[in-house]
Design a protein around this motif. Structure first.
Motif, mmCIF file in Angstrom:
data_model
loop_
_atom_site.group_PDB
_atom_site.id
_atom_site.type_symbol
_atom_site.label_atom_id
_atom_site.label_comp_id
_atom_site.label_asym_id
_atom_site.label_seq_id
_atom_site.Cartn_x
_atom_site.Cartn_y
_atom_site.Cartn_z
ATOM 1 N N PHE A 1 0.880 -1.019 0.106
ATOM 2 C CA PHE A 1 0.317 -0.157 0.197
ATOM 3 C C PHE A 1 0.844 1.214 0.186
ATOM 4 O O PHE A 1 0.436 2.411 -0.148
ATOM 5 C CB PHE A 1 -1.032 0.319 0.857
ATOM 6 C CG PHE A 1 -0.594 -0.640 2.601
ATOM 7 C CD1 PHE A 1 0.697 1.008 3.234
ATOM 8 C CD2 PHE A 1 -0.468 -1.368 3.094
ATOM 9 C CE1 PHE A 1 0.879 0.174 3.965
ATOM 10 C CE2 PHE A 1 -0.167 -1.681 4.879
ATOM 11 C CZ PHE A 1 0.563 -0.797 4.815
ATOM 12 N N GLU B 1 -8.868 -8.006 -8.904
ATOM 13 C CA GLU B 1 -8.309 -6.812 -8.639
ATOM 14 C C GLU B 1 -8.560 -5.451 -8.161
ATOM 15 O O GLU B 1 -7.768 -5.060 -7.251
ATOM 16 C CB GLU B 1 -6.754 -6.494 -9.896
ATOM 17 C CG GLU B 1 -6.222 -5.336 -10.216
ATOM 18 C CD GLU B 1 -5.060 -5.868 -9.536
ATOM 19 O OE1 GLU B 1 -4.538 -4.929 -8.644
ATOM 20 O OE2 GLU B 1 -4.880 -7.035 -9.670
ATOM 21 N N ASP B 2 -9.756 -5.572 -8.788
ATOM 22 C CA ASP B 2 -10.094 -4.202 -7.307
ATOM 23 C C ASP B 2 -10.655 -4.651 -5.888
ATOM 24 O O ASP B 2 -10.696 -3.496 -5.732
ATOM 25 C CB ASP B 2 -11.896 -3.717 -7.534
ATOM 26 C CG ASP B 2 -11.801 -3.503 -9.396
ATOM 27 O OD1 ASP B 2 -11.012 -2.580 -9.799
ATOM 28 O OD2 ASP B 2 -12.984 -3.256 -10.517
ATOM 29 N N GLU C 1 -7.167 -3.609 -4.623
ATOM 30 C CA GLU C 1 -7.006 -2.119 -4.614
ATOM 31 C C GLU C 1 -7.884 -1.816 -2.811
ATOM 32 O O GLU C 1 -6.962 -0.500 -2.841
ATOM 33 C CB GLU C 1 -7.781 -1.369 -5.686
ATOM 34 C CG GLU C 1 -6.781 0.151 -5.568
ATOM 35 C CD GLU C 1 -5.668 -0.122 -5.490
ATOM 36 O OE1 GLU C 1 -5.116 0.723 -5.470
ATOM 37 O OE2 GLU C 1 -5.314 -0.313 -6.897
ATOM 38 N N ARG C 2 -8.431 -2.258 -2.585
ATOM 39 C CA ARG C 2 -9.899 -1.728 -1.645
ATOM 40 C C ARG C 2 -8.896 -1.984 -0.301
ATOM 41 O O ARG C 2 -9.164 -1.063 0.333
ATOM 42 C CB ARG C 2 -11.390 -2.638 -1.664
ATOM 43 C CG ARG C 2 -12.411 -1.954 -0.662
ATOM 44 C CD ARG C 2 -13.221 -2.602 -0.991
ATOM 45 N NE ARG C 2 -13.435 -4.232 -0.738
ATOM 46 C CZ ARG C 2 -13.723 -4.236 0.551
ATOM 47 N NH1 ARG C 2 -13.840 -3.277 1.658
ATOM 48 N NH2 ARG C 2 -13.904 -5.963 0.923
ATOM 49 N N ARG D 1 -6.042 -3.400 0.230
ATOM 50 C CA ARG D 1 -4.381 -2.323 0.572
ATOM 51 C C ARG D 1 -5.029 -0.941 1.003
ATOM 52 O O ARG D 1 -4.138 -0.439 1.908
ATOM 53 C CB ARG D 1 -4.119 -2.248 -0.857
ATOM 54 C CG ARG D 1 -3.353 -2.741 -1.172
ATOM 55 C CD ARG D 1 -2.755 -2.932 -2.930
ATOM 56 N NE ARG D 1 -2.179 -4.119 -3.818
ATOM 57 C CZ ARG D 1 -2.900 -4.742 -4.891
ATOM 58 N NH1 ARG D 1 -3.575 -3.193 -5.207
ATOM 59 N NH2 ARG D 1 -2.586 -5.739 -5.366
#
Length: 408
Positions: free
Chosen positions: A221, A297-298, A301-302, A304
Motif C-alpha cells: 500500500f 484486482e479491484d 485495491e480496496r 490495500r
C-alpha cells in the motif's frame, strides 16, 4: 496377563523419533485461547484479514451456484483444471507469471511449506531461517529433523551479509533457506533488492533451495515493488515459491499454491497424495469463480487502502500513548508491525506482559514465540489489518495500561 492386568497396565507409546520435534504454534493456539475469553478483547494476535475485507456476500452467492453444480467427489491432486487455468491467466499480470506445469494447488500456504520440507529436508540438514520468523514455517522444518540457523533481520530484511560467516560455523552449507521476503511476518520489513541478489548468489554457490514464502506481496500500500526472486532469476530450479489466497481472500477456504521447477511437479503430486489426496474441491471452484468474475484486482485495491489506513492509525496511536518508550517497524504493506520495548519498559518480558494484557483486554504475540530459539523477550508482534482505527486506538490504550502496570 489377565484382562484386569491389561486394563491397569501403562504401556509406553512407541512414538517416532520426530515426535519430539513437533512444535506447537502460539499463533494458532491464540484462536482457541481468545475464543475461551468472556470479556472484550482487542485482537492484535492472529494474522487474518479483517472481516470487512472478505468479500463475504459475493462468496455466499458464488457458493450457492457452485454447490448446486459442483462435484463432491475427489479432485485432481494438482488442482482443479479451471482454477489452474484461471490462476495462470491472473498471474500473467503480476510480477510472477507462471505456467500450469509449475503449479500445484495446496491446502493453504502451510501445506506448501510442508511439501517443500518433505522434498528437500533430511534429518540433520541445516536450514536457514530469519530471526524473528513465522515459526509455523520453522516448525515445519523442525518436524523433518532440520537444524535451524537464525539470521537477524533489520529494516532491509534478513541480514544476508551476515549469513556466510554464520553458516561457516556449522561447517556445511544450508540445504534450504526459508525467507518471507516481502512484508515479513512478523516484522513487516521487506528484503532489499541488493540482499535479494546476494541471497540468490549464495544459494547458487551452496546449492541451497530458497523457500520463498510470500503471502503478502500483493498487499503493498506504500512504495514501489521490488523485483521478486523469480524476476531476478527466471526459471531457477533452486526457487520454491509458496503462495496462498488466505491473506488476500479468506483463510477459511484453505486454498493456496506452490510454484516450482516443472521437474518437481510429479514429486509434489506424490507428496500431496500422501497428505490429503486433493485440496477441497468445492472451495477451489468458489475461488476459481471469484477470479473468473474479474473482481480480484479491484478487491485488492480496496483492501490495500483499508490496511494503509489501519497501519497509519496504529503507528499514530503508538506514538501518542507510548512515545519513545518503544520502537516500531513501519511496513509498506502486509498485516504486521514489530514493536520493541525500550527505556523504562526495556526489561519487561512480553511473555509475562501477555497475561496482564489479556486480562486488560488486548492480545498480541510475544516476541519469543516468533523465534525458534526464544529470542526477543522485549518485543511483540501486532496485527493492524483486522481491527478498525477506533479499535486500534482502544487496543493501544489497553496495552499502555498493561505496560505501566508491569513497571509500577
Amino acid at each position: 496377563m489377565t484382562a484386569t492386568e491389561l486394563a491397569h497396565s501403562s504401556p509406553t507409546l512407541p512414538l517416532a523419533g520426530r515426535a519430539k520435534d513437533l512444535v506447537g504454534s502460539m499463533i494458532d493456539s491464540s484462536t482457541s485461547l481468545l475464543a475461551a475469553q468472556k470479556h472484550d478483547i482487542v485482537r492484535f494476535a492472529m494474522g487474518s484479514p479483517a472481516d470487512e475485507a472478505v468479500p463475504s456476500e459475493e462468496f455466499r452467492e458464488i457458493a450457492g451456484s457452485v454447490l448446486d453444480s459442483s462435484s463432491f467427489t475427489y479432485g485432481a491432486t494438482e488442482g482443479e483444471p479451471r482454477l489452474l487455468e484461471l490462476l495462470v491467466k491472473y498471474l500473467a499480470g503480476t510480477p510472477d507469471p507462471s505456467s500450469e506445469d509449475r503449479l500445484v494447488i495446496t491446502t493453504g500456504g502451510m501445506q506448501g511449506l510442508d511439501l517443500a520440507c518433505k522434498l528437500f529436508v533430511d534429518p540433520g540438514d541445516l536450514v536457514v531461517v530469519e530471526s524473528p520468523t513465522y515459526t509455523n514455517g520453522s516448525a515445519t522444518a523442525l518436524s523433518y529433523g532440520a537444524q535451524l540457523l537464525e539470521i537477524p533481520v533489520d529494516d532491509d530484511g534478513m541480514r544476508v551479509d551476515m549469513m556466510e560467516d554464520l553458516v561457516a560455523h556449522h561447517h556445511r552449507p544450508p540445504k534450504a533457506i526459508y525467507t518471507i521476503p516481502t512484508f515479513q511476518n512478523p516484522s513487516g520489513v521487506t528484503l532489499s533488492l541488493e540482499r535479494r541478489k546476494a541471497l540468490l548468489e549464495l544459494a547458487h554457490r551452496w546449492g541451497s533451495v530458497i523457500i520463498d514464502d510470500d503471502p503478502y506481496g500483493l498487499l503493498r500500500f506504500n512504495g514501489t515493488d521490488i523485483p521478486t526472486f523469480r524476476t531476478l532469476s527466471p526459471d531457477d530450479p533452486l526457487l520454491f515459491s509458496v503462495r496462498t489466497f488466505s491473506k488476500i481472500l479468506a483463510p477459511g477456504w484453505r486454498v493456496g499454491w506452490v510454484d516450482a521447477d516443472p521437474s518437481l511437479r510429479q514429486l509434489l503430486i506424490n507428496g500431496k497424495q500422501a497428505m490429503d489426496t486433493c485440496t477441497n474441491v468445492p472451495n477451489q471452484h468458489i475461488v476459481a469463480e471469484y477470479i473468473a468474475r474479474g473482481g480480484l484486482e479491484d478487491h485488492l485495491e480496496r483492501i490495500r487502502g483499508l490496511y494503509r489506513e489501519r497501519k497509519d492509525a496504529m503507528l499514530d496511536s503508538i506514538a501518542r500513548h507510548l512515545g519513545d518508550r518503544v520502537t516500531t517497524t513501519n511496513p509498506d504493506g502486509g498485516f504486521f508491525l514489530w514493536l520493541t520495548l525500550t527505556g523504562e519498559f526495556g526489561e519487561i518480558d512480553t511473555r509475562e506482559l501477555f497475561e496482564v494484557a489479556l486480562a486488560d483486554g488486548v492480545a498480541f504475540i510475544p516476541g519469543p514465540a516468533l523465534s525458534p530459539g526464544g529470542r526477543f523477550r522485549n518485543a511483540l508482534r501486532l496485527c493492524f489489518a483486522s481491527s478498525t482505527p477506533d479499535r486500534i486506538e482502544e487496543g493501544i490504550k489497553r496495552l499502555t495500561t498493561s505496560l505501566e502496570k508491569m513497571i509500577a
